[in-house]
Motif scaffolding. Sequence first.
Motif, mmCIF file in Angstrom:
data_model
loop_
_atom_site.group_PDB
_atom_site.id
_atom_site.type_symbol
_atom_site.label_atom_id
_atom_site.label_comp_id
_atom_site.label_asym_id
_atom_site.label_seq_id
_atom_site.Cartn_x
_atom_site.Cartn_y
_atom_site.Cartn_z
ATOM 1 N N GLY A 15 0.980 -1.425 -0.072
ATOM 2 C CA GLY A 15 0.059 -0.080 0.012
ATOM 3 C C GLY A 15 0.867 1.230 -0.144
ATOM 4 O O GLY A 15 0.343 2.331 -0.256
ATOM 5 N N GLY A 16 2.198 1.203 0.137
ATOM 6 C CA GLY A 16 2.956 2.409 0.210
ATOM 7 C C GLY A 16 3.388 2.881 -1.274
ATOM 8 O O GLY A 16 3.034 2.289 -2.115
ATOM 9 N N SER A 17 4.357 3.791 -1.116
ATOM 10 C CA SER A 17 4.782 4.489 -2.327
ATOM 11 C C SER A 17 6.291 4.589 -2.539
ATOM 12 O O SER A 17 6.954 4.584 -1.626
ATOM 13 N N VAL A 48 7.521 -2.236 -17.308
ATOM 14 C CA VAL A 48 6.757 -1.546 -16.290
ATOM 15 C C VAL A 48 6.074 -0.088 -17.182
ATOM 16 O O VAL A 48 4.917 -0.029 -16.913
ATOM 17 N N ALA A 49 6.884 0.562 -17.622
ATOM 18 C CA ALA A 49 6.469 1.900 -18.259
ATOM 19 C C ALA A 49 7.445 2.188 -19.171
ATOM 20 O O ALA A 49 8.536 2.087 -18.845
ATOM 21 N N PHE A 67 1.126 3.347 -11.280
ATOM 22 C CA PHE A 67 2.326 3.710 -11.453
ATOM 23 C C PHE A 67 2.248 5.211 -12.484
ATOM 24 O O PHE A 67 1.360 4.918 -13.255
ATOM 25 N N THR A 68 2.938 5.733 -12.403
ATOM 26 C CA THR A 68 3.269 6.937 -13.472
ATOM 27 C C THR A 68 4.706 7.288 -13.750
ATOM 28 O O THR A 68 5.364 7.568 -12.779
ATOM 29 N N ILE A 69 4.891 7.458 -15.040
ATOM 30 C CA ILE A 69 6.081 7.646 -15.490
ATOM 31 C C ILE A 69 6.222 9.211 -15.891
ATOM 32 O O ILE A 69 5.144 9.654 -16.576
ATOM 33 N N SER A 70 7.156 9.830 -15.790
ATOM 34 C CA SER A 70 7.454 11.117 -16.393
ATOM 35 C C SER A 70 9.083 11.444 -16.547
ATOM 36 O O SER A 70 9.691 10.598 -16.233
ATOM 37 N N ARG A 71 9.087 12.512 -17.370
ATOM 38 C CA ARG A 71 10.505 12.911 -17.633
ATOM 39 C C ARG A 71 10.796 14.315 -17.498
ATOM 40 O O ARG A 71 9.909 15.313 -17.711
ATOM 41 N N GLU A 81 6.696 7.007 -10.425
ATOM 42 C CA GLU A 81 6.177 7.009 -9.287
ATOM 43 C C GLU A 81 5.257 5.826 -8.990
ATOM 44 O O GLU A 81 4.503 5.691 -9.879
ATOM 45 N N MET A 82 5.431 5.068 -8.057
ATOM 46 C CA MET A 82 4.738 3.787 -7.842
ATOM 47 C C MET A 82 3.823 4.080 -6.485
ATOM 48 O O MET A 82 4.485 4.354 -5.386
ATOM 49 N N ASN A 83 2.723 3.990 -6.613
ATOM 50 C CA ASN A 83 1.743 3.957 -5.667
ATOM 51 C C ASN A 83 0.831 2.731 -5.400
ATOM 52 O O ASN A 83 0.984 1.773 -6.204
#
Length: 121
Positions: A15-17, A48-49, A67-71, A81-83
């Motif tokens: 449940g963590g990030s 994963v992404a 999860f969110t990928i950014s640059r 970002e993994m939630n």
Amino acid sequence: QVQLVESGGGLVQPGGSLRLSCVVSVRTFGIWSVGWYRQAPGKQRELVAGISLSGNTNYGDSVKGRFTISRDNAKNTVFLEMNSLKPEDTAVYYCNGRLDSDWHITDRGFWGQGTQVTVSS
């Protein structure tokens, strides 16, 4: 030569990030696509992404919505970002830099050394 250095892995409860970072040492970072793959013991490496040079993103089915990928092109860095982490997210996470976005092809581009993510109570 292209070098990729991951950071941000560690031990987290379910449940963590966590937020992973990948710094890509290359002069023309803006033309590179960067992806995150992971490999758990006894399993194949999986996407994963990924994020293309234009910012288009792709996610593995198991992480969509979590999860969110950014640059950040100014910092030659890609973030993951993994939630809502689950025990099944436990794996070594690898950063991959390439000049295409064919994420289903894993034997392409340059790889970082990996960072361990462990999700456990």
